[in-house]
Motif scaffolding. Structure first.
Motif, PDB file in Angstrom:
ATOM      1  N   THR A  23       1.052  -1.405   0.349  1.00 39.53           N
ATOM      2  CA  THR A  23       0.174  -0.153  -0.071  1.00 39.53           C
ATOM      3  C   THR A  23       1.004   1.570  -0.529  1.00 39.53           C
ATOM      4  O   THR A  23       0.765   2.211  -0.797  1.00 39.53           O
ATOM      5  CB  THR A  23      -1.336  -0.145   0.819  1.00 39.53           C
ATOM      6  N   VAL A 181     -10.819  -3.099   3.536  1.00 41.25           N
ATOM      7  CA  VAL A 181     -10.244  -4.223   2.872  1.00 41.25           C
ATOM      8  C   VAL A 181      -9.832  -5.348   3.055  1.00 41.25           C
ATOM      9  O   VAL A 181      -9.235  -5.528   3.568  1.00 41.25           O
ATOM     10  CB  VAL A 181      -9.206  -3.281   2.304  1.00 41.25           C
ATOM     11  N   GLU A 227      -0.422  -6.040  -6.264  1.00 47.11           N
ATOM     12  CA  GLU A 227      -1.581  -5.703  -6.307  1.00 47.11           C
ATOM     13  C   GLU A 227      -3.248  -5.176  -5.680  1.00 47.11           C
ATOM     14  O   GLU A 227      -4.055  -4.382  -5.579  1.00 47.11           O
ATOM     15  CB  GLU A 227      -2.434  -6.508  -7.084  1.00 47.11           C
ATOM     16  N   GLN A 230      -2.307  -2.022  -4.938  1.00 47.24           N
ATOM     17  CA  GLN A 230      -3.540  -0.651  -5.718  1.00 47.24           C
ATOM     18  C   GLN A 230      -4.457  -0.255  -5.551  1.00 47.24           C
ATOM     19  O   GLN A 230      -5.502   0.836  -5.685  1.00 47.24           O
ATOM     20  CB  GLN A 230      -3.049  -1.100  -7.637  1.00 47.24           C
ATOM     21  N   THR A 231      -5.761  -1.299  -4.701  1.00 51.15           N
ATOM     22  CA  THR A 231      -6.320  -1.019  -4.432  1.00 51.15           C
ATOM     23  C   THR A 231      -6.917   0.108  -3.122  1.00 51.15           C
ATOM     24  O   THR A 231      -7.758   0.609  -3.500  1.00 51.15           O
ATOM     25  CB  THR A 231      -7.415  -2.074  -4.361  1.00 51.15           C
ATOM     26  N   CYS A 232      -6.187  -0.033  -2.414  1.00 51.46           N
ATOM     27  CA  CYS A 232      -5.680   0.391  -1.389  1.00 51.46           C
ATOM     28  C   CYS A 232      -6.000   2.444  -1.430  1.00 51.46           C
ATOM     29  O   CYS A 232      -6.640   3.086  -1.525  1.00 51.46           O
ATOM     30  CB  CYS A 232      -5.010   0.261  -0.639  1.00 51.46           C
ATOM     31  N   PHE A 234      -6.673   3.459  -4.771  1.00 51.98           N
ATOM     32  CA  PHE A 234      -7.613   4.164  -5.109  1.00 51.98           C
ATOM     33  C   PHE A 234      -8.789   4.641  -4.920  1.00 51.98           C
ATOM     34  O   PHE A 234      -9.270   5.306  -4.604  1.00 51.98           O
ATOM     35  CB  PHE A 234      -8.896   2.298  -6.282  1.00 51.98           C
ATOM     36  N   LEU A 235      -8.827   3.230  -3.598  1.00 50.50           N
ATOM     37  CA  LEU A 235     -10.165   3.510  -2.454  1.00 50.50           C
ATOM     38  C   LEU A 235      -9.321   5.371  -1.998  1.00 50.50           C
ATOM     39  O   LEU A 235     -10.621   6.132  -1.010  1.00 50.50           O
ATOM     40  CB  LEU A 235     -10.070   2.920  -1.584  1.00 50.50           C
ATOM     41  N   ILE A 248     -14.028  -4.180   1.313  1.00 48.05           N
ATOM     42  CA  ILE A 248     -14.422  -4.400  -0.199  1.00 48.05           C
ATOM     43  C   ILE A 248     -12.869  -6.219   0.041  1.00 48.05           C
ATOM     44  O   ILE A 248     -12.227  -5.637   0.352  1.00 48.05           O
ATOM     45  CB  ILE A 248     -12.615  -3.509  -0.852  1.00 48.05           C
ATOM     46  N   LEU A 250     -10.747  -8.958  -1.012  1.00 50.08           N
ATOM     47  CA  LEU A 250     -10.091  -9.289  -1.965  1.00 50.08           C
ATOM     48  C   LEU A 250      -9.009 -10.709  -1.662  1.00 50.08           C
ATOM     49  O   LEU A 250      -8.547 -10.835  -1.244  1.00 50.08           O
ATOM     50  CB  LEU A 250      -8.666  -8.360  -2.300  1.00 50.08           C
TER      51      LEU A 250
END
Length: 259
Positions: A23, A181, A227, A230-232, A234-235, A248, A250
């Motif tokens: 992250t 997440v 990966e 990357q989700t974190c 975006f949030l 979310i 994953l």
């Protein structure tokens, strides 16, 4: 995609390795000014140097246990007005619930519920005043799908989830979001420790244990911390202001559910 995070101050707890590091790397790539944290000063300093060299951003390293009041004070002194808070912390070791003592249970709840709430309390009013805030709590798939021996971790993280479900809706109008997440099986030291334990208990070769567990995942593999990061990220972005109070998942499809 430009996440709109250049120059934003991000405080990333437990970020010297694993999902926290993934992250931190994603936020550094987005242009954030970072405060990172871990308990091993040597490892943490090496990570800080790596992030500065790779991404060209300012990185402050704070060696501390985030679960202690002293550790939290050190983090908030280094980053008193974060725009982004990533709550992350190690969980209690795998143990049958019958073996848990009262101090064990208190420690587990402090690690995975009380600590993130304390940090949120410390930073959220500043986020409201600045009309921007992104809080992401790294919890676990076990909130939805119990894992044998991790009852204490699962319970504390579920408590955090329920506690913040109301809080997030109190601050949403100020462009402050709070999301969780939930990682499944990611290629981290904690997962590797589980492989080794299962191998010892079953007598199965370590590589076969890994293959067997990977086969259970519809994606056919374990997740990568990068990966996840990357989700974190975006949030935390300017594009995610309408996402709040969400869990979310994953996990490569491991948790089977239509809703």
């Amino acid at each position: 995609m430009d996440l709109g995070l250049t120059g934003r101050a991000a405080l990333v707890c437990a970020s010297s390795k694993g999902l926290g590091l993934g992250t931190a790397k994603a936020l550094a790539a987005a242009g954030c000014t970072l405060t990172i944290n871990g308990r091993d000063p040597k490892r943490l300093d090496a990570v800080a140097t790596q992030l500065r060299e790779e991404f060209g951003v300012s990185v402050t390293a704070v060696a501390a246990d985030v679960s202690t009041q002293e550790g939290q004070a050190a983090l908030l002194k280094a980053c008193p007005a974060p725009d982004i808070l990533i709550n992350n912390n190690g969980g209690p070791p795998r143990r049958d619930f019958r073996e848990l003592t009262r101090p064990d249970m208190i420690d587990g709840v402090v690690q995975n519920m009380v600590t993130p709430i304390e940090l949120i309390k410390a930073v959220i009013d500043g986020m409201i005043d600045r009309n921007f805030g992104r809080i992401v709590n790294i919890t676990s798939m076990s909130v939805k799908r119990p894992i044998d021996g991790l009852d204490l971790s699962s319970g504390a993280r579920a408590g955090l989830t329920a506690f913040l479900a109301g809080v997030c809706r109190q601050v949403a109008a100020h462009n402050v979001t709070i999301n969780n997440v939930l990682p499944g099986k990611f290629d981290t030291d904690r997962l590797k420790g589980g492989f080794e334990r299962q191998s010892r208990q079953s007598g199965m070769p370590l590589e076969e244990v890994k293959k067997e567990q990977a086969r259970e995942i519809p994606a056919g593999r374990f997740g990568n911390p990068d990966e996840f990061g990357q989700t974190c990220a975006f949030l935390c972005s300017q594009h995610a202001g309408y996402i709040t109070g969400q869990n979310i998942l994953l996990d490569g499809g491991l948790y089977q559910s239509a809703f």
